[in-house]
Design a protein around this motif. Sequence first.
Motif, PDB file in Angstrom:
ATOM      1  N   PRO A 132       0.832  -1.196   0.000  1.00  0.00           N
ATOM      2  CA  PRO A 132       0.000   0.000   0.000  1.00  0.00           C
ATOM      3  C   PRO A 132       0.873   1.256   0.000  1.00  0.00           C
ATOM      4  O   PRO A 132       2.027   1.213   0.447  1.00  0.00           O
ATOM      5  CB  PRO A 132      -0.789  -0.088   1.313  1.00  0.00           C
ATOM      6  CG  PRO A 132      -0.593  -1.480   1.810  1.00  0.00           C
ATOM      7  CD  PRO A 132       0.703  -1.949   1.254  1.00  0.00           C
ATOM      8  N   VAL A 133       0.312   2.367  -0.454  1.00  0.00           N
ATOM      9  CA  VAL A 133       1.054   3.623  -0.538  1.00  0.00           C
ATOM     10  C   VAL A 133       1.364   4.190   0.841  1.00  0.00           C
ATOM     11  O   VAL A 133       2.434   4.736   1.077  1.00  0.00           O
ATOM     12  CB  VAL A 133       0.262   4.658  -1.385  1.00  0.00           C
ATOM     13  CG1 VAL A 133       0.818   6.070  -1.198  1.00  0.00           C
ATOM     14  CG2 VAL A 133       0.337   4.285  -2.853  1.00  0.00           C
ATOM     15  N   ASN A 134       0.422   4.057   1.786  1.00  0.00           N
ATOM     16  CA  ASN A 134       0.595   4.786   3.064  1.00  0.00           C
ATOM     17  C   ASN A 134       0.343   3.937   4.306  1.00  0.00           C
ATOM     18  O   ASN A 134      -0.385   4.348   5.205  1.00  0.00           O
ATOM     19  CB  ASN A 134      -0.314   6.016   3.087  1.00  0.00           C
ATOM     20  CG  ASN A 134      -1.772   5.655   2.873  1.00  0.00           C
ATOM     21  OD1 ASN A 134      -2.104   4.485   2.690  1.00  0.00           O
ATOM     22  ND2 ASN A 134      -2.635   6.652   2.897  1.00  0.00           N
ATOM     23  N   GLU A 135       0.929   2.754   4.365  1.00  0.00           N
ATOM     24  CA  GLU A 135       0.853   1.959   5.592  1.00  0.00           C
ATOM     25  C   GLU A 135       2.247   1.767   6.172  1.00  0.00           C
ATOM     26  O   GLU A 135       3.244   1.849   5.460  1.00  0.00           O
ATOM     27  CB  GLU A 135       0.217   0.588   5.315  1.00  0.00           C
ATOM     28  CG  GLU A 135      -1.303   0.602   5.370  1.00  0.00           C
ATOM     29  CD  GLU A 135      -1.874   0.828   6.757  1.00  0.00           C
ATOM     30  OE1 GLU A 135      -1.095   1.079   7.706  1.00  0.00           O
ATOM     31  OE2 GLU A 135      -3.106   0.777   6.896  1.00  0.00           O
ATOM     32  N   ASN A 136       2.290   1.540   7.500  1.00  0.00           N
ATOM     33  CA  ASN A 136       3.567   1.327   8.179  1.00  0.00           C
ATOM     34  C   ASN A 136       3.578  -0.035   8.864  1.00  0.00           C
ATOM     35  O   ASN A 136       2.580  -0.739   8.887  1.00  0.00           O
ATOM     36  CB  ASN A 136       3.797   2.432   9.218  1.00  0.00           C
ATOM     37  CG  ASN A 136       3.963   3.789   8.561  1.00  0.00           C
ATOM     38  OD1 ASN A 136       4.731   3.946   7.627  1.00  0.00           O
ATOM     39  ND2 ASN A 136       3.226   4.783   9.046  1.00  0.00           N
ATOM     40  N   ALA A 137       4.725  -0.346   9.453  1.00  0.00           N
ATOM     41  CA  ALA A 137       4.918  -1.581  10.246  1.00  0.00           C
ATOM     42  C   ALA A 137       4.675  -2.850   9.428  1.00  0.00           C
ATOM     43  O   ALA A 137       4.256  -3.864   9.947  1.00  0.00           O
ATOM     44  CB  ALA A 137       4.015  -1.565  11.477  1.00  0.00           C
ATOM     45  N   GLY A 138       4.910  -2.742   8.107  1.00  0.00           N
ATOM     46  CA  GLY A 138       4.798  -3.933   7.271  1.00  0.00           C
ATOM     47  C   GLY A 138       3.386  -4.358   6.942  1.00  0.00           C
ATOM     48  O   GLY A 138       3.155  -5.427   6.379  1.00  0.00           O
ATOM     49  N   LYS A 139       2.391  -3.513   7.272  1.00  0.00           N
ATOM     50  CA  LYS A 139       0.996  -3.877   7.015  1.00  0.00           C
ATOM     51  C   LYS A 139       0.729  -3.898   5.512  1.00  0.00           C
ATOM     52  O   LYS A 139       0.991  -2.923   4.814  1.00  0.00           O
ATOM     53  CB  LYS A 139       0.048  -2.880   7.687  1.00  0.00           C
ATOM     54  CG  LYS A 139       0.076  -2.936   9.203  1.00  0.00           C
ATOM     55  CD  LYS A 139      -0.850  -1.881   9.791  1.00  0.00           C
ATOM     56  CE  LYS A 139      -0.775  -1.860  11.307  1.00  0.00           C
ATOM     57  NZ  LYS A 139      -1.598  -0.771  11.875  1.00  0.00           N
ATOM     58  N   GLY A 140       0.190  -4.994   5.023  1.00  0.00           N
ATOM     59  CA  GLY A 140      -0.189  -5.108   3.620  1.00  0.00           C
ATOM     60  C   GLY A 140       0.968  -5.239   2.656  1.00  0.00           C
ATOM     61  O   GLY A 140       0.777  -5.181   1.443  1.00  0.00           O
ATOM     62  N   VAL A 141       2.182  -5.400   3.170  1.00  0.00           N
ATOM     63  CA  VAL A 141       3.360  -5.511   2.306  1.00  0.00           C
ATOM     64  C   VAL A 141       3.609  -6.975   1.950  1.00  0.00           C
ATOM     65  O   VAL A 141       3.723  -7.824   2.831  1.00  0.00           O
ATOM     66  CB  VAL A 141       4.609  -4.917   2.985  1.00  0.00           C
ATOM     67  CG1 VAL A 141       5.835  -5.099   2.093  1.00  0.00           C
ATOM     68  CG2 VAL A 141       4.396  -3.444   3.298  1.00  0.00           C
ATOM     69  N   PHE A 142       3.718  -7.252   0.653  1.00  0.00           N
ATOM     70  CA  PHE A 142       4.007  -8.604   0.185  1.00  0.00           C
ATOM     71  C   PHE A 142       5.267  -8.548  -0.665  1.00  0.00           C
ATOM     72  O   PHE A 142       5.256  -8.046  -1.786  1.00  0.00           O
ATOM     73  CB  PHE A 142       2.828  -9.167  -0.612  1.00  0.00           C
ATOM     74  CG  PHE A 142       1.615  -9.425   0.237  1.00  0.00           C
ATOM     75  CD1 PHE A 142       1.407 -10.677   0.797  1.00  0.00           C
ATOM     76  CD2 PHE A 142       0.718  -8.405   0.514  1.00  0.00           C
ATOM     77  CE1 PHE A 142       0.306 -10.912   1.604  1.00  0.00           C
ATOM     78  CE2 PHE A 142      -0.391  -8.629   1.319  1.00  0.00           C
ATOM     79  CZ  PHE A 142      -0.594  -9.894   1.865  1.00  0.00           C
ATOM     80  N   SER A 143       6.357  -9.036  -0.088  1.00  0.00           N
ATOM     81  CA  SER A 143       7.640  -8.983  -0.795  1.00  0.00           C
ATOM     82  C   SER A 143       7.951 -10.332  -1.424  1.00  0.00           C
ATOM     83  O   SER A 143       7.368 -11.355  -1.067  1.00  0.00           O
ATOM     84  CB  SER A 143       8.754  -8.603   0.188  1.00  0.00           C
ATOM     85  OG  SER A 143       8.797  -9.527   1.253  1.00  0.00           O
TER      86      SER A 143
END
Length: 585
Positions: A132-143
């Motif tokens: 996501p464009v504006n989330e922190n702490a790794g929320k919604g991040v898929f690497s």
Amino acid sequence: MEEEKGKWLDHLEEAVPTEGYGNRLSMYLIALEAWRRGITVNFFTVDNPENKILIRYSLKLNNKEHKFVSSRGDKLTDEAFEVCDNKDLTKQYLKKAGIKVPEGKRFEDATETYQDIIDYGVSLGFPIVLKPVNENAGKGVFSNVNTKEELISTLDYVIETLNYTDLIIEEFISGTEYRVLTVGEKIAAAVNRIPANIVGDGEKTIEELIKEKNKIKRVNPNLSKKTIQIDKEIMESIEKADYTLDSIPEENEQLFLRSKSNISTGGDPIDVTDQLTDEQTNVVRKTIQAIPGLTSSGMDLMINPDDQSPTVIEVNTKPMLGLHTYPMEGQAYDVVKEIVDYYFPETIDQKKSNLYFDFEKVLSPLDNLSTKKIELVPPKTLEKIYSKKIILSGEGFNDGFRNQIRLEAMKLELHGHTRKLDDEHLEILVGSENTEAIDRFISECKELSDEVIINEVSEVFWNKPICIGFRKLQKTRREWKEITKKLNVDNQNLEKANKKIKRERKKVKQENKTLNKDMIEIKGKYKEIKSKYKKIKIKRKQLRYKYEEVINENQKLKQEIKDIKNSRSWQITKPLRKATSLIKK
């Protein structure tokens, strides 16, 4: 565990109440540092659409006041906040300044540009990152998304389940992940965040090593709520290594349990401040300059393992200070001092108290909505507090005696607490800038009550911080929550065990029912066979009887024939029989 503790900062050792653990740690540490310097701290709640209890705070010295949200202070400009809050805008600013960032593209409405996202991801080349464009702490991040099929399924999950539509697709940068904390133009500290892991000792099982690691994390104010939870991902990681929870890794064998380095899911912060290269340091400083008004930040860098060159992944404006004050390994850095120095430079050389305040007691009125603001005035004196720990051995250490001790301490304006260790031992921690007052207090305690029998008094100097005021220590609200949580977990486990037992009992009952049915059937067959056998036995007996009759009859006939042959008539008629025989021929 003691070895890890020894690496923490002396002035913070045992100075963080459990209420300050976890997400409120940055707020407590900054408030404590300022308060110890004689700065007034105001805690207050703010309204929000979700009706959550959001606590903010401000630091005030004379006519100067600064407001904070966790570790983020009000000197941060709106432009810096907006740039860092939008990961795509962050990359634009940094790219313009010649700083290496991952190649990628923003898609503001994923539902409208669904196919474009997939086409771009394929053109970028796998592996890629979706976030996501504006989330922190790794929320919604898929690497590390590796295929088109994986991209489609991940995109569907992000849109439909997580409800994110403003997304970024970018290249996956492999390497070592650093989090660098900056204050003003300075680099305050840096850690390497590594995924949840365990290290074998050649004796304990993987499950035992996880429990041991979590035990260490629970006494770490920053990691107490960020333990390793055994879930599907961890089980899959263990299976990929050809292990089970009962396997025993070899000594010094490190087993990574997750792919992401998130501290919130059990990752470890390892200090690397002294390992930063000149190139990495220069990139951090260029990043600070590239974003106007970036007064403090937590920068995420990916370090190339071959040449140690950095790529800036993200810049956060509300960094976790606990990563650096309470690392899992390595040197702890006083990054909190750097922040208070930056906002109140006039207090840099100020004396600092070694007291701390009861965070739970301060925040309790805000948490239970009985007020919207609490003013915490600094200690009366910033002089060093001298402390002693006293252990009374004897009988009769009831609440009445402990109340008397507290009243005596308050009369002498002493700080500290009483804590009942067991029925025969009472701990008294007492401190004051006046050592004579401490000695007088100890003498008074010995004479307070005729009902108390004191057999022995032991005293040692206490060189750690001490809480302001004098308390009769009970379990804190957080400790009760932990106990309740543990009881709930135990109850849930008990319920699961009971359900399992019920299922097993039902299964056994069914098996017994089937077995009984089989036994009845077997008994019936046995009875039938027994009946047939009995009939056969009777039949055999009858046949034997008939057989014997036939034998007897046969013998009789033989005897009769013999008698006939021996008779005179048989002898007389012999010629006649012979003639008859000849005639027949």
